[in-house]
Design a protein around this motif. Structure first.
Motif, mmCIF file in Angstrom:
data_model
loop_
_atom_site.group_PDB
_atom_site.id
_atom_site.type_symbol
_atom_site.label_atom_id
_atom_site.label_comp_id
_atom_site.label_asym_id
_atom_site.label_seq_id
_atom_site.Cartn_x
_atom_site.Cartn_y
_atom_site.Cartn_z
ATOM 1 N N UNK A 112 0.705 -1.148 0.111
ATOM 2 C CA UNK A 112 0.112 0.167 -0.344
ATOM 3 C C UNK A 112 0.801 1.213 -0.106
ATOM 4 N N UNK A 113 0.150 2.637 -0.051
ATOM 5 C CA UNK A 113 1.227 4.211 -0.478
ATOM 6 C C UNK A 113 0.900 4.821 0.640
ATOM 7 N N UNK A 114 1.345 5.652 0.934
ATOM 8 C CA UNK A 114 0.681 6.592 1.617
ATOM 9 C C UNK A 114 1.301 7.897 1.553
ATOM 10 N N UNK A 115 0.894 8.783 1.709
ATOM 11 C CA UNK A 115 1.224 10.279 1.302
ATOM 12 C C UNK A 115 1.896 10.725 2.615
ATOM 13 N N UNK A 116 2.839 11.690 1.848
ATOM 14 C CA UNK A 116 3.396 12.656 3.253
ATOM 15 C C UNK A 116 4.224 14.022 2.636
ATOM 16 N N UNK A 117 3.903 14.745 3.742
ATOM 17 C CA UNK A 117 4.823 16.006 3.375
ATOM 18 C C UNK A 117 5.881 16.198 4.356
ATOM 19 N N UNK A 118 5.640 15.574 5.315
ATOM 20 C CA UNK A 118 7.314 15.089 6.428
ATOM 21 C C UNK A 118 8.375 14.322 5.556
ATOM 22 N N UNK A 119 8.371 13.679 5.057
ATOM 23 C CA UNK A 119 9.182 12.735 4.623
ATOM 24 C C UNK A 119 10.258 11.735 4.868
ATOM 25 N N UNK A 120 11.173 13.661 6.415
ATOM 26 C CA UNK A 120 11.968 13.272 6.957
ATOM 27 C C UNK A 120 12.141 13.044 7.638
ATOM 28 N N UNK A 121 10.724 12.603 8.256
ATOM 29 C CA UNK A 121 10.609 11.740 9.330
ATOM 30 C C UNK A 121 10.194 10.284 9.705
ATOM 31 N N UNK A 122 10.828 9.546 8.629
ATOM 32 C CA UNK A 122 10.043 8.680 8.188
ATOM 33 C C UNK A 122 10.624 7.344 8.918
ATOM 34 N N UNK A 123 12.227 7.807 9.051
ATOM 35 C CA UNK A 123 12.547 7.257 10.683
ATOM 36 C C UNK A 123 11.539 6.736 11.896
ATOM 37 N N UNK A 124 10.980 8.044 12.194
ATOM 38 C CA UNK A 124 10.358 7.899 13.752
ATOM 39 C C UNK A 124 9.039 7.604 13.451
ATOM 40 N N UNK A 125 8.734 6.463 12.276
ATOM 41 C CA UNK A 125 7.904 5.805 12.181
ATOM 42 C C UNK A 125 7.431 4.369 13.151
ATOM 43 N N UNK A 126 6.500 4.688 14.143
ATOM 44 C CA UNK A 126 5.871 3.653 15.230
ATOM 45 C C UNK A 126 5.040 2.127 14.495
ATOM 46 N N UNK A 127 3.923 3.153 13.677
ATOM 47 C CA UNK A 127 2.710 2.773 13.139
ATOM 48 C C UNK A 127 1.760 3.417 12.127
ATOM 49 N N UNK A 128 1.000 2.779 11.468
ATOM 50 C CA UNK A 128 0.515 2.756 9.810
ATOM 51 C C UNK A 128 -1.537 3.110 10.378
ATOM 52 N N UNK A 129 -1.708 3.557 10.312
ATOM 53 C CA UNK A 129 -3.255 3.958 10.365
ATOM 54 C C UNK A 129 -4.286 3.997 8.891
ATOM 55 N N UNK A 130 -4.960 2.866 8.959
ATOM 56 C CA UNK A 130 -5.650 2.750 7.637
ATOM 57 C C UNK A 130 -6.557 2.989 7.906
#
Length: 809
Positions: free
Chosen positions: A242-260
């Motif tokens: 699946x894909x997500x859209x983000x305006x803050x790609x620089x925070x991608x290492x801080x992902x701890x969960x996804x919400x659908x």
């Protein structure tokens, strides 16, 4: 002095205007400059007008009348947004066709509007439920479909079983229909939509070209919701992506969960794999009872449910990430999935605290750590420009700006990301399972969708024995014969949904210009001359509904070469609300404070009502009704009547006593009318009338000038006094009064007289008087003379035309 019988006078002039077609506009007269004034047309309810309606209508009427006197060819039409649910419910309840109910209401509204003396060109009246009109609504829809903007797709909608129809988000409150309070659920249905996002950039650009309230422009920009960012692809462990859209790609290492999105396709594809399916399904079912507003802007609980046993992989570091569903994520917005970085986003932080999810800080904060106590809930924020990354592998130490680009490049090389623009804007659901609306001019065949030929339009609504839908189907399903289509070798079933109420109101401003044209929706030469609308007045509640839809339809027609301007409304003004005497909105809750304009017309006259509503305060602000204020307005009109209908008060010579105040009045009223500052214009006319009474007489030129200006606000008394002053024709086309700038210059000024820096007196002096004369007059003034008597004058200061300061010891 003649008796001021307002009732007889108002009836007399309303009859005159109607018989002489005083305000009928020759739209083909291009010899004069044009002025197109427009009111947001009303829905003709059975209740009729309330006191709030005349406010905006009077404002446009005043400007129209002034412009006509200034030599403009004025178009000021009126019509009715006459498709809608109330008429349909009447039909369901009584079994009668809703058109009869609608026509009776139109008669009531028109009668009330005529009683108020508005200068509408009634020959150009339209009603959106008239087949002569909705033929062209259907025709425009047909073009939208042929050009790929109108689509028939499967999508989630707000479904009300009891009403048997799809509802828009603003028709749903707390999971129930606004009308009737019936349960509403989300369900997927085949649905007609208009592709609004296709117009997003053009709509944003257009906002810079129009004179609209900034608050309304801001609401439209926010509603469109443009975001520039990156779409990133994530693999699901065990298969799928699946894909997500983000305006803050620089925070991608801080992902701890996804919400659908609970009701989205991604979630549906994972249901067979989750370990807690019963819990997940219950949450999905609960979500379907909420509208989008409840799920996003109004969401305070951060409710959600984990998809246990299902994880995805963060593409930048290969780490597994837990997956949740949350009702704040919408299937219809973006990809239906969001990445969550709780260390740097308030919503994600609150969700993580609520569901006990880990946090990873990836942007260096002032104190270098994340506080997850309740006290910190309101403090968590995204740390942006100027800060540096931490815990982000090779990007650690980069600034946010550097990392944004570098991480995007890395993901692009991996084939896992693309730069994109996203919009909050979503498709405009363009169908209702109702009877009283425009039939959609298409046929469903075995080979797809067939659109009707132009000569088959209008597709007219059939009469039914039962106007209520059954078993979740539209009322037109009951039209057994009408549904069947067999023509020129094409067989199929007609579309039984109808268009929403917003369809007809999305282009009516174009039809007014040429309302009886049966060859095209409006003549192109006329459109080029009359568009755009110069002044549009209506309520702010339409900021992201009607006003957005109108801009979309107009822009589509412009791009197609069928409308001459990119934007339909050059200047927009929102009138404020007129409240009850208790300061709250008039309505069923406080029926004793609801003001019926017909009662005011009966007891005080339409001219008084118009004058009072314009004098209440600035047009744009809300203000409470005051019965004493109405009485005050009536007293002022009585003063005008008593003085200017007395022949001996009007002189043919001019002694100059009123010259300055008259020219000041003409200038201020002219400027204020242009700015829609009617309350201050009225105040200035009151000043002039007071001066006239004090003088005891008034030159004819000044009397006629005042009556011209006042007639824009109170036209009946204006016409009557104009005739008493010796004129045979209507005042409506007389020339607007002018003023002489030289007469506005003040001969005297008031200055402050100070003693030791404190103001002790005021002194009127000739403007630019010599210093010695001013100082002598100041010291001779009785109160100043007492203060300086026996004291030594140390210094005398004179600021020309402003103040004198006498320093003593």
């Amino acid at each position: 002095m003649k008796n001021y019988d307002y009732s007889a006078i108002e009836k007399k002039w309303q009859k005159y205007w109607e018989e002489h077609e005083t305000f009928k506009t020759d739209v083909w007269d291009f010899s004069k400059p044009k002025f197109y004034a427009l009111d947001m047309f009303p829905y003709p309810s059975g209740v009729g007008l309330h006191a709030g309606h005349p406010e905006g209508y009077t404002a446009s009427d005043i400007v129209s009348r002034m412009k006509r006197m200034q030599g403009y060819n004025v178009l000021h039409p009126m019509g009715y947004d006459s498709f809608g649910l109330p008429a349909e419910q009447y039909a369901v309840t009584t079994g009668n066709h809703p058109n009869g109910f609608t026509q009776e209401n139109i008669k009531t509204f028109s009668k009330q509007l005529k009683e108020l003396g508005f200068d509408y060109d009634w020959s150009k009246m339209i009603a959106t439920s008239d087949p002569e009109y909705y033929k062209w609504t259907q025709w425009i829809f047909k073009q939208l479909y042929l050009d790929g903007y109108a689509k028939y797709i499967d999508m989630p909608v707000n479904w009300c079983e009891e009403l048997g129809t799809v509802l828009s988000n603003d028709e749903v409150i707390d999971g129930k229909s606004e009308r009737g309070g019936y349960p509403v659920v989300r369900k997927n249905m085949k649905q007609w939509v208009i592709d609004q996002p296709a117009f997003a950039e053009k709509l944003l650009e257009g906002l810079d070209e129009i004179d609209w309230p900034e608050s309304t422009k801001s609401m439209q920009r926010n509603w469109i919701g443009k975001s520039t960012g990156v779409e990133v692809e994530f693999d699901i462990v065990g298969g799928g992506e699946f894909s997500i859209f983000t305006t803050c790609i620089e925070t991608i290492y801080g992902i701890t969960f996804m919400v659908l999105a609970p009701d989205g396709a991604i979630t549906e594809s994972l249901l067979d794999r989750v370990q807690n399916r019963e819990e997940v399904q219950a949450y999905i079912d609960e979500t379907k009872k909420k509208n989008d507003m409840d799920r996003t802007e109004l969401n305070k609980t951060k409710s959600g449910c984990e998809l246990k046993g299902v994880t995805c992989i963060n593409p930048v570091n290969g780490k597994e990430v837990r997956m949740f569903i949350g009702d704040f994520v919408l299937a219809s917005y973006g990809t239906g999935a969001v990445m969550a970085v709780p260390s740097h986003d308030q919503r994600d932080f609150e969700y993580a605290v609520a569901h006990n999810i880990d946090m990873i800080q990836v942007i260096d904060g002032k104190d270098g750590h994340i506080d997850v106590t309740d006290a910190a809930m309101e403090k968590t924020e995204y740390l942006g420009k100027g800060y540096k990354l931490i815990n982000s592998e090779e990007f650690t130490g980069m600034t946010v700006e550097e990392a944004k680009e570098a991480i995007t490049v890395k993901l692009e090389k991996m084939g896992r990301a693309k730069r994109t623009v996203n919009y909050h804007f979503r498709e405009w659901i363009f169908a209702r399972q109702r009877y009283w609306g425009e039939p959609v001019p298409v046929v469903h065949t075995e080979n797809g969708i067939h659109v009707l030929d132009d000569e088959e339009l209008p597709l007219i609504l059939p009469e039914l024995d039962d106007y209520k839908g059954k078993n979740g189907k539209a009322p037109l399903e009951n039209a057994t014969e009408w549904k069947q289509y067999d023509r020129n070798g094409i067989k199929g079933v007609r579309e039984t949904s109808t268009m929403p109420g917003s369809a007809g109101s999305s282009w009516y401003f174009l039809r007014y210009i040429d309302p009886h044209n049966d060859k095209e929706f409006a003549n192109q030469e006329l459109l080029k001359h009359w568009m755009p609308v110069d002044l549009y007045i209506g309520g702010p509640e339409h900021a992201v509904g009607h006003l957005m839809y109108s801009r979309i339809w107009n822009r589509y027609l412009y791009d197609k070469g069928l409308a001459p301007t990119k934007e339909p409304f050059k200047k927009l003004v929102h009138q404020g609300m007129i409240l009850g005497e208790n300061g709250v909105k008039m309505g069923k809750r406080f029926p004793k404070y609801v003001v019926n304009p017909s009662d005011i017309i009966r007891d005080f006259g339409a001219d008084t009502l118009r004058l009072y509503e314009m004098f209440m305060g600035p047009l744009e602000v809300s203000k409470p009704w005051s019965q004493s204020g109405v009485e005050g307005a009536k007293r002022f009109l009585n003063r005008v009547w008593n003085f200017f209908t007395e022949e001996s008060n009007i002189t043919e010579d001019n002694n100059g006593a009123l010259t300055k105040v008259y020219h000041q009045t003409v200038k201020k009223v002219t400027d204020d009318y242009e700015q829609l500052a009617f309350n201050t214009a009225i105040a200035q006319m009151m000043i002039f009338v007071n001066a006239v009474y004090k003088n005891g007489s008034c030159p004819r030129e000044y009397a006629e000038g005042l009556i011209k200006m006042l007639s824009c606000i109170s036209p009946h008394i204006g016409e009557e006094i104009w005739s008493i002053l010796g004129h045979d024709d209507t005042i409506a086309y007389e020339s607007w009064p002018t003023y002489d700038e030289a007469e506005l210059v003040e001969d005297t000024v008031e200055i402050a007289v100070q003693v030791n820096g404190k103001v002790k007196a005021k002194l009127n002096i000739a403007k630019d008087e010599a210093k010695d004369k001013v100082l002598a007059d100041a010291k001779a003034e009785e109160s100043i003379a007492k203060l300086i008597d026996g004291k030594t004058v140390v210094k005398e200061i004179y600021v020309p035309n402003k103040l004198v300061n006498i320093v003593v010891k």
